[in-house]
Design an enzyme around this catalytic site. Sequence first.
Site, PDB file in Angstrom:
ATOM      1  N   ASP A 168      31.163 -27.842   7.273  1.00 25.88           N
ATOM      2  CA  ASP A 168      29.828 -27.910   6.923  1.00 25.88           C
ATOM      3  C   ASP A 168      29.641 -28.777   5.613  1.00 25.88           C
ATOM      4  OD1 ASP A 168      29.564 -26.054   9.115  1.00 25.88           O
ATOM      5  OD2 ASP A 168      29.142 -24.424   7.722  1.00 25.88           O
TER       6      ASP A 168
ATOM      7  N   ARG B  57      28.860 -33.810  13.154  1.00 21.32           N
ATOM      8  CA  ARG B  57      27.516 -32.941  13.310  1.00 21.32           C
ATOM      9  C   ARG B  57      26.353 -33.507  12.531  1.00 21.32           C
ATOM     10  NH1 ARG B  57      27.919 -27.292  10.871  1.00 21.32           N
ATOM     11  NH2 ARG B  57      29.480 -27.015  12.580  1.00 21.32           N
TER      12      ARG B  57
HETATM   13  P1  FDA Z   1      13.134 -27.372  12.486  1.00 25.26           P
HETATM   14  O1  FDA Z   1      13.563 -25.772  12.077  1.00 25.26           O
HETATM   15  O2  FDA Z   1      12.870 -28.528  11.878  1.00 25.26           O
HETATM   16  O3  FDA Z   1      12.245 -27.231  13.803  1.00 25.26           O
HETATM   17  C1  FDA Z   1      11.517 -28.429  14.417  1.00 25.26           C
HETATM   18  C2  FDA Z   1      10.691 -27.966  15.546  1.00 25.26           C
HETATM   19  O4  FDA Z   1      11.667 -27.123  16.302  1.00 25.26           O
HETATM   20  C3  FDA Z   1       9.611 -27.207  14.932  1.00 25.26           C
HETATM   21  O5  FDA Z   1       8.425 -27.924  15.381  1.00 25.26           O
HETATM   22  C4  FDA Z   1       9.802 -25.990  15.554  1.00 25.26           C
HETATM   23  O6  FDA Z   1       8.449 -25.215  15.632  1.00 25.26           O
HETATM   24  C5  FDA Z   1      10.718 -26.084  16.734  1.00 25.26           C
HETATM   25  N1  FDA Z   1      11.311 -25.000  16.798  1.00 25.26           N
HETATM   26  C6  FDA Z   1      12.250 -24.404  16.142  1.00 25.26           C
HETATM   27  N2  FDA Z   1      12.799 -23.290  16.588  1.00 25.26           N
HETATM   28  C7  FDA Z   1      12.179 -23.253  17.616  1.00 25.26           C
HETATM   29  C8  FDA Z   1      12.132 -22.160  18.489  1.00 25.26           C
HETATM   30  N3  FDA Z   1      12.795 -21.101  18.587  1.00 25.26           N
HETATM   31  N4  FDA Z   1      11.585 -22.475  19.846  1.00 25.26           N
HETATM   32  C9  FDA Z   1      10.721 -23.613  19.920  1.00 25.26           C
HETATM   33  N5  FDA Z   1      10.483 -24.513  19.146  1.00 25.26           N
HETATM   34  C10 FDA Z   1      11.440 -24.039  17.977  1.00 25.26           C
HETATM   35  N6  FDA Z   1      22.383 -27.589   7.632  1.00 25.26           N
HETATM   36  C11 FDA Z   1      23.031 -28.316   6.696  1.00 25.26           C
HETATM   37  O7  FDA Z   1      22.574 -28.520   5.370  1.00 25.26           O
HETATM   38  N7  FDA Z   1      24.544 -28.211   6.469  1.00 25.26           N
HETATM   39  C12 FDA Z   1      25.286 -27.730   7.637  1.00 25.26           C
HETATM   40  O8  FDA Z   1      26.460 -27.839   7.704  1.00 25.26           O
HETATM   41  C13 FDA Z   1      24.481 -27.294   8.852  1.00 25.26           C
HETATM   42  N8  FDA Z   1      24.985 -26.941   9.949  1.00 25.26           N
HETATM   43  C14 FDA Z   1      24.080 -26.706  11.236  1.00 25.26           C
HETATM   44  C15 FDA Z   1      24.900 -26.425  12.515  1.00 25.26           C
HETATM   45  C16 FDA Z   1      24.205 -26.187  13.431  1.00 25.26           C
HETATM   46  C17 FDA Z   1      24.485 -26.025  14.797  1.00 25.26           C
HETATM   47  C18 FDA Z   1      22.868 -26.547  13.340  1.00 25.26           C
HETATM   48  C19 FDA Z   1      21.860 -26.367  14.617  1.00 25.26           C
HETATM   49  C20 FDA Z   1      22.267 -26.666  12.026  1.00 25.26           C
HETATM   50  C21 FDA Z   1      22.801 -26.823  11.133  1.00 25.26           C
HETATM   51  N9  FDA Z   1      22.277 -27.037   9.828  1.00 25.26           N
HETATM   52  C22 FDA Z   1      23.065 -27.339   8.704  1.00 25.26           C
HETATM   53  C23 FDA Z   1      20.936 -26.585   9.722  1.00 25.26           C
HETATM   54  C24 FDA Z   1      19.904 -27.961   9.663  1.00 25.26           C
HETATM   55  O9  FDA Z   1      20.180 -28.874   8.792  1.00 25.26           O
HETATM   56  C25 FDA Z   1      18.435 -27.569   9.732  1.00 25.26           C
HETATM   57  O10 FDA Z   1      18.396 -26.847   8.459  1.00 25.26           O
HETATM   58  C26 FDA Z   1      18.015 -26.634  10.898  1.00 25.26           C
HETATM   59  O11 FDA Z   1      18.582 -27.018  12.062  1.00 25.26           O
HETATM   60  C27 FDA Z   1      16.726 -26.725  11.276  1.00 25.26           C
HETATM   61  O12 FDA Z   1      16.132 -27.977  11.751  1.00 25.26           O
HETATM   62  P2  FDA Z   1      15.931 -28.162  13.260  1.00 25.26           P
HETATM   63  O13 FDA Z   1      16.153 -29.683  13.384  1.00 25.26           O
HETATM   64  O14 FDA Z   1      16.847 -27.276  13.896  1.00 25.26           O
HETATM   65  O15 FDA Z   1      14.532 -27.669  13.623  1.00 25.26           O
END
Ligand code: FDA
Length: 306
Positions: free
Chosen positions: A133, A183
Amino acid sequence: MNRLLNALAKNDRVKEFALGFPPARAVVDRFVPGETTDDAIATVARLRDAGLYATVDHLGEYADRPEAVEAQVAEYLTLLERLGAASLTSHAEVSVKASALGLGLPDGERVALENARRICAAADAVGTTVTIDMEDHRDTDATLRLLAACREDFPATGGVLQAMLHRTPEDCRRLSGPGSRIRLCKGAYDEPASLAHATTPAIRQAYLRCLRILLRGEGHPMIATHDPVLIEAALGYLELVDRPPNAHEFQMLYGVRPAEERRLAAVGHRVRVYVPYGTDWYGYFMRRLAEKPANLALLGRALVAR
Ligand code: FDA
């Protein structure tokens, strides 16, 4: 709000309060499926039965004592042995954090590398892999050095790049070669404006730029996001680029968008769920709250209903 919750994630007094508060626990369970190795194994088996893959994380950050680091390593070794014994290693790998492996101790890079190698060797012995990570920007270089050193002996070791950091397109170019498992996520940490994009449109744009670099490369991009805009864009790119099937995967955090995981798997994409487990769930959970106000509302409702 995001900044406040990220700050609370590091506050021990708030953590003690939350640990003793059963209604909060029910909300935690949605994102953290259990505390024990048995819970992790059972969750991976359930995901496998649903056609999904897993990367399993034993929760624990900011390890500042050698005993805490050793306990982390020992748990990963047990977990890998158990995944092997349960014939789950074709569907599950593990995710580790450099800080939990000792990066913050004196001579931390050497300690973390020694521990990461032990875990990579155990994973290799049961036929699976490790992804390292990424934590906040202060550890980016050290974590990428750790990744490079692990890949010398265990080339399938995966790494994580955070699209929000200005440096990441260059890191994507460097790490898009054959066999490179990367990732791509947005980045979960509150970073200084001089180093990172701060607004949703800028972070999305940066993510897409990085994703295009990885998809044009020869590695194995792991598209880690719940964002519908990014997922749709990724599906569009995948149709345009000439890549072998299964040379990419989508990844999501346990409990965030289970229906979307199944939708993507049903149309033939490999989908891997990040499964965190353990007693030290607090920092991880607070970051999930910081990401989505709806998660905070869920917690609020649980507290009011107690
Ligand atoms: P974000 O939370 O920004 O949401 C974007 C949009 O998606 C919004 O409009 C929201 O409404 C919509 N959305 C979110 N949840 C929803 C739901 N349940 N239903 C419908 N819409 C929804 N970070 C890091 O710094 N180091 C790491 O090693 C990792 N590892 C990691 C592994 C994996 C498998 C994942 C998925 C994520 C990480 N992360 C991470 C976290 C990552 O950096 C980030 O903080 C989160 O994934 C949130 O960003 P998103 O792009 O997922 O959507």
